[in-house]
Design an enzyme around this catalytic site. Sequence first.
Site, PDB file in Angstrom:
ATOM      1  N   GLY A 120      42.680  31.200  41.354  1.00  0.00           N
ATOM      2  CA  GLY A 120      42.185  29.834  41.196  1.00  0.00           C
ATOM      3  C   GLY A 120      41.671  29.177  42.466  1.00  0.00           C
ATOM      4  O   GLY A 120      41.632  27.948  42.560  1.00  0.00           O
ATOM      5  N   SER A 121      41.193  29.983  43.430  1.00  0.00           N
ATOM      6  CA  SER A 121      40.684  29.337  44.648  1.00  0.00           C
ATOM      7  C   SER A 121      39.356  28.617  44.384  1.00  0.00           C
ATOM      8  O   SER A 121      39.078  27.580  45.005  1.00  0.00           O
ATOM      9  CB  SER A 121      40.544  30.345  45.798  1.00  0.00           C
ATOM     10  OG  SER A 121      39.479  31.226  45.574  1.00  0.00           O
ATOM     11  N   ARG A 173      37.944  38.957  19.703  1.00  0.00           N
ATOM     12  CA  ARG A 173      37.378  38.172  20.794  1.00  0.00           C
ATOM     13  C   ARG A 173      36.739  36.886  20.269  1.00  0.00           C
ATOM     14  O   ARG A 173      36.845  35.836  20.885  1.00  0.00           O
ATOM     15  CB  ARG A 173      36.356  39.011  21.555  1.00  0.00           C
ATOM     16  CG  ARG A 173      36.007  38.413  22.897  1.00  0.00           C
ATOM     17  CD  ARG A 173      35.138  39.327  23.659  1.00  0.00           C
ATOM     18  NE  ARG A 173      33.918  39.546  22.904  1.00  0.00           N
ATOM     19  CZ  ARG A 173      32.743  39.860  23.454  1.00  0.00           C
ATOM     20  NH1 ARG A 173      32.652  40.002  24.728  1.00  0.00           N
ATOM     21  NH2 ARG A 173      31.682  40.035  22.714  1.00  0.00           N
ATOM     22  N   ARG A 209      37.367  37.517  31.291  1.00  0.00           N
ATOM     23  CA  ARG A 209      37.106  37.841  29.890  1.00  0.00           C
ATOM     24  C   ARG A 209      35.607  37.736  29.657  1.00  0.00           C
ATOM     25  O   ARG A 209      34.955  36.843  30.216  1.00  0.00           O
ATOM     26  CB  ARG A 209      37.782  36.825  28.956  1.00  0.00           C
ATOM     27  CG  ARG A 209      39.276  36.731  29.092  1.00  0.00           C
ATOM     28  CD  ARG A 209      39.988  37.838  28.395  1.00  0.00           C
ATOM     29  NE  ARG A 209      39.639  37.943  26.987  1.00  0.00           N
ATOM     30  CZ  ARG A 209      39.861  39.018  26.247  1.00  0.00           C
ATOM     31  NH1 ARG A 209      40.409  40.091  26.780  1.00  0.00           N
ATOM     32  NH2 ARG A 209      39.527  39.037  24.972  1.00  0.00           N
ATOM     33  N   HIS A 262      29.813  34.432  40.849  1.00  0.00           N
ATOM     34  CA  HIS A 262      29.956  35.890  40.972  1.00  0.00           C
ATOM     35  C   HIS A 262      29.768  36.291  42.441  1.00  0.00           C
ATOM     36  O   HIS A 262      28.832  35.831  43.097  1.00  0.00           O
ATOM     37  CB  HIS A 262      28.913  36.591  40.091  1.00  0.00           C
ATOM     38  CG  HIS A 262      29.062  38.073  40.120  1.00  0.00           C
ATOM     39  ND1 HIS A 262      30.023  38.740  39.385  1.00  0.00           N
ATOM     40  CD2 HIS A 262      28.398  39.029  40.819  1.00  0.00           C
ATOM     41  CE1 HIS A 262      29.937  40.042  39.627  1.00  0.00           C
ATOM     42  NE2 HIS A 262      28.956  40.243  40.497  1.00  0.00           N
ATOM     43  N   LEU A 318      26.255  40.143  30.470  1.00  0.00           N
ATOM     44  CA  LEU A 318      27.266  40.028  31.525  1.00  0.00           C
ATOM     45  C   LEU A 318      26.613  39.755  32.887  1.00  0.00           C
ATOM     46  O   LEU A 318      25.774  40.548  33.339  1.00  0.00           O
ATOM     47  CB  LEU A 318      28.094  41.322  31.600  1.00  0.00           C
ATOM     48  CG  LEU A 318      29.101  41.389  32.750  1.00  0.00           C
ATOM     49  CD1 LEU A 318      30.221  40.373  32.560  1.00  0.00           C
ATOM     50  CD2 LEU A 318      29.650  42.797  32.907  1.00  0.00           C
ATOM     51  N   ASP A 319      26.992  38.647  33.515  1.00  0.00           N
ATOM     52  CA  ASP A 319      26.492  38.259  34.836  1.00  0.00           C
ATOM     53  C   ASP A 319      24.958  38.207  34.871  1.00  0.00           C
ATOM     54  O   ASP A 319      24.344  38.432  35.914  1.00  0.00           O
ATOM     55  CB  ASP A 319      27.014  39.219  35.924  1.00  0.00           C
ATOM     56  CG  ASP A 319      28.530  39.149  36.055  1.00  0.00           C
ATOM     57  OD1 ASP A 319      29.102  38.072  35.821  1.00  0.00           O
ATOM     58  OD2 ASP A 319      29.139  40.175  36.390  1.00  0.00           O
ATOM     59  N   GLU A 351      31.517  31.121  48.306  1.00  0.00           N
ATOM     60  CA  GLU A 351      31.698  30.731  46.894  1.00  0.00           C
ATOM     61  C   GLU A 351      32.210  29.299  46.815  1.00  0.00           C
ATOM     62  O   GLU A 351      31.767  28.510  45.986  1.00  0.00           O
ATOM     63  CB  GLU A 351      32.720  31.649  46.195  1.00  0.00           C
ATOM     64  CG  GLU A 351      32.274  33.073  46.001  1.00  0.00           C
ATOM     65  CD  GLU A 351      33.305  33.898  45.227  1.00  0.00           C
ATOM     66  OE1 GLU A 351      33.878  33.400  44.238  1.00  0.00           O
ATOM     67  OE2 GLU A 351      33.540  35.058  45.616  1.00  0.00           O
TER      68      GLU A 351
END
Length: 206
Positions: A18-19, A71, A97, A115, A150-151, A180
């Site tokens: 959680g940074s 999902r 996820r 990311h 994805l990404d 980030e």
Amino acid sequence: MTPDPINRRLGVLISGRGSNLQALIDAIGDGRLNATIAVVISNREDAAGLERARAAGIEAICLPHRAWPTRDDYDRALVRELRARDVDLVCLAGFMRLVGAPLIDAFPNAILNVHPSLLPAFPGLDAQRQAIEHGVKVSGVTVHLVTAELDGGPIIVQRVVPVLPNDTVESLAARILEEEHRAYPEAVQMILDGGWRVDGRRLVKV
Ligand code: GRF
């Protein structure tokens, strides 16, 4: 005090440390980000980020993904919790996820992810290890809108971080993480400010 009408409500999804959540909390605290975190949701009970949220007075809940059969069922549960708190924008912050159609369709162009690489290089897990193993001289950070790929969604902000000759995965990850923490709150504020639209896979100014 009357609530600020442009103060928007974020839902932050996490799985661990959680940074980046902390970076959002800090940016709100010192006025770089004009928003409120309405809820933090983790799919893991042991996520340290849950404690960070509670320490900041933010509601933090765990929805363990294994409690839902599919999902899509899990995504629908996330949507219910986010909607129940009038969330405008969803920030993935180390949420491990894949997010699927129920969540993406409920928040069109309103889910962000951070990311640790310059996408489209090194998507998926272990981006910093992929960068070291490939031998690139620069890597970095990408904040993007989340789509089914994805990404792969439209890029909001990218920052370059050097890869040094003696870097380990850990030293590179730490250097990228600092960036980030600067880039994510800035990108969230940019999206909240509006004045953009999605054109194909590009985010463009209007
Ligand atoms: C960050 O490196 C982020 O880019 C990636 O997962 C990591 C999460 O770290 N998606 P933290 O939980 O925010 O500290």
